[in-house]
Write a protein that holds these residues in place. Structure first.
Motif, PDB file in Angstrom:
ATOM      1  N   VAL A 117       0.875  -1.171   0.000  1.00  0.00           N
ATOM      2  CA  VAL A 117       0.000   0.000   0.000  1.00  0.00           C
ATOM      3  C   VAL A 117       0.909   1.217   0.000  1.00  0.00           C
ATOM      4  CG1 VAL A 117      -1.740   1.292   1.278  1.00  0.00           C
ATOM      5  CG2 VAL A 117      -1.844  -1.207   1.226  1.00  0.00           C
ATOM      6  N   MET A 118       0.741   2.090  -0.975  1.00  0.00           N
ATOM      7  CA  MET A 118       1.583   3.274  -1.085  1.00  0.00           C
ATOM      8  C   MET A 118       1.056   4.396  -0.195  1.00  0.00           C
ATOM      9  SD  MET A 118       2.575   5.816  -4.198  1.00  0.00           S
ATOM     10  CE  MET A 118       1.148   6.798  -3.839  1.00  0.00           C
TER      11      MET A 118
ATOM     12  N   LEU B  72       4.013   0.339   2.137  1.00  0.00           N
ATOM     13  CA  LEU B  72       3.823  -0.463   3.339  1.00  0.00           C
ATOM     14  C   LEU B  72       3.594  -1.908   2.928  1.00  0.00           C
ATOM     15  CD1 LEU B  72       1.217   1.866   5.083  1.00  0.00           C
ATOM     16  CD2 LEU B  72       3.676   1.785   5.552  1.00  0.00           C
ATOM     17  N   LYS B  73       4.244  -2.829   3.635  1.00  0.00           N
ATOM     18  CA  LYS B  73       4.054  -4.252   3.322  1.00  0.00           C
ATOM     19  C   LYS B  73       4.166  -5.076   4.595  1.00  0.00           C
ATOM     20  CE  LYS B  73       7.279  -7.122   1.761  1.00  0.00           C
ATOM     21  NZ  LYS B  73       8.222  -7.868   0.932  1.00  0.00           N
ATOM     22  N   TYR B  74       3.246  -6.018   4.740  1.00  0.00           N
ATOM     23  CA  TYR B  74       3.314  -6.999   5.821  1.00  0.00           C
ATOM     24  C   TYR B  74       3.318  -8.395   5.216  1.00  0.00           C
ATOM     25  CZ  TYR B  74       2.000  -3.218   8.983  1.00  0.00           C
ATOM     26  OH  TYR B  74       1.961  -2.053   9.687  1.00  0.00           O
ATOM     27  N   GLY B  75       4.503  -8.951   5.081  1.00  0.00           N
ATOM     28  CA  GLY B  75       4.649 -10.362   4.723  1.00  0.00           C
ATOM     29  C   GLY B  75       4.837 -11.151   6.009  1.00  0.00           C
ATOM     30  N   ILE B  76       5.166 -12.403   5.891  1.00  0.00           N
ATOM     31  CA  ILE B  76       5.381 -13.249   7.069  1.00  0.00           C
ATOM     32  C   ILE B  76       6.469 -12.671   7.965  1.00  0.00           C
ATOM     33  CG2 ILE B  76       6.216 -15.511   7.847  1.00  0.00           C
ATOM     34  CD1 ILE B  76       3.358 -15.580   6.843  1.00  0.00           C
TER      35      ILE B  76
ATOM     36  N   LYS C  47       2.882   4.749  19.979  1.00  0.00           N
ATOM     37  CA  LYS C  47       4.079   3.907  19.885  1.00  0.00           C
ATOM     38  C   LYS C  47       3.774   2.650  19.067  1.00  0.00           C
ATOM     39  CE  LYS C  47       7.576   1.547  22.620  1.00  0.00           C
ATOM     40  NZ  LYS C  47       8.023   1.177  23.971  1.00  0.00           N
ATOM     41  N   ASP C  48       2.608   2.048  19.310  1.00  0.00           N
ATOM     42  CA  ASP C  48       2.203   0.875  18.529  1.00  0.00           C
ATOM     43  C   ASP C  48       2.063   1.238  17.052  1.00  0.00           C
ATOM     44  OD1 ASP C  48       2.067  -0.622  20.881  1.00  0.00           O
ATOM     45  OD2 ASP C  48      -0.123  -0.548  21.004  1.00  0.00           O
ATOM     46  N   LEU C  49       1.453   2.381  16.780  1.00  0.00           N
ATOM     47  CA  LEU C  49       1.263   2.820  15.395  1.00  0.00           C
ATOM     48  C   LEU C  49       2.616   3.039  14.720  1.00  0.00           C
ATOM     49  CD1 LEU C  49      -0.872   3.560  13.266  1.00  0.00           C
ATOM     50  CD2 LEU C  49      -0.721   5.914  14.085  1.00  0.00           C
TER      51      LEU C  49
ATOM     52  N   SER D 111      -4.227   3.336   5.711  1.00  0.00           N
ATOM     53  CA  SER D 111      -3.256   2.657   4.838  1.00  0.00           C
ATOM     54  C   SER D 111      -2.568   1.520   5.571  1.00  0.00           C
ATOM     55  CB  SER D 111      -2.214   3.653   4.318  1.00  0.00           C
ATOM     56  OG  SER D 111      -2.820   4.591   3.462  1.00  0.00           O
ATOM     57  N   ILE D 112      -2.213   1.740   6.833  1.00  0.00           N
ATOM     58  CA  ILE D 112      -1.610   0.674   7.638  1.00  0.00           C
ATOM     59  C   ILE D 112      -2.607  -0.466   7.795  1.00  0.00           C
ATOM     60  CG2 ILE D 112      -0.785   0.078   9.957  1.00  0.00           C
ATOM     61  CD1 ILE D 112       0.437   2.954  10.035  1.00  0.00           C
ATOM     62  N   GLY D 113      -3.857  -0.133   8.088  1.00  0.00           N
ATOM     63  CA  GLY D 113      -4.896  -1.156   8.206  1.00  0.00           C
ATOM     64  C   GLY D 113      -5.102  -1.930   6.919  1.00  0.00           C
ATOM     65  N   LYS D 114      -5.080  -1.224   5.789  1.00  0.00           N
ATOM     66  CA  LYS D 114      -5.244  -1.874   4.489  1.00  0.00           C
ATOM     67  C   LYS D 114      -4.088  -2.827   4.210  1.00  0.00           C
ATOM     68  CE  LYS D 114      -7.000  -2.577   0.391  1.00  0.00           C
ATOM     69  NZ  LYS D 114      -8.163  -3.432   0.222  1.00  0.00           N
TER      70      LYS D 114
END
Length: 102
Positions: free
Chosen positions: A5-6, A15-19, A44-46, A85-88
């Motif tokens: 997600v840009m 932004l990318k969340y892989g394993i 801090k979590d964000l 965007s982080i959620g997406k």
């Protein structure tokens, strides 16, 4: 490869969340990503979530630099857009990793 997600910050960032990112996120937050309450988390979590999602493109990224990137993205798009965007990016990761319910 996980989908990205840009966000528009100091420059276009992805932004990318892989394993690997999800495992690192669990290690840094001290809880499973499946137990995250997206409605109730600290700044801090964000920042940690953003750091982990950006680090794949910049291996030298620090938490402080991730915060600066977030500041830039907030100036350009607003905090609601950055959070969305982080959620997406998380949603895309789970669509790739979690098998569909039967």
């Amino acid at each position: 490869m996980a989908k990205t997600v840009m966000i528009q910050a100091d420059k276009a960032r992805n932004l990318k969340y892989g394993i690997n990112q999800m495992v690192e996120l669990e290690e840094l937050l001290g809880k499973p990503v499946t137990n995250m309450d997206m409605e109730n988390f600290s700044m801090k979590d964000l920042r940690t979530m953003c750091y982990v999602a950006l680090k794949w493109e910049d291996k030298k990224l620090t938490h402080e630099t991730a915060g600066d990137i977030m500041d830039s993205a907030i100036e350009n798009e607003g905090i609601e857009s950055l959070s969305a965007s982080i959620g997406k990016a998380m949603e895309l990761a789970f669509n790739k990793v979690v098998p569909p319910s039967k």
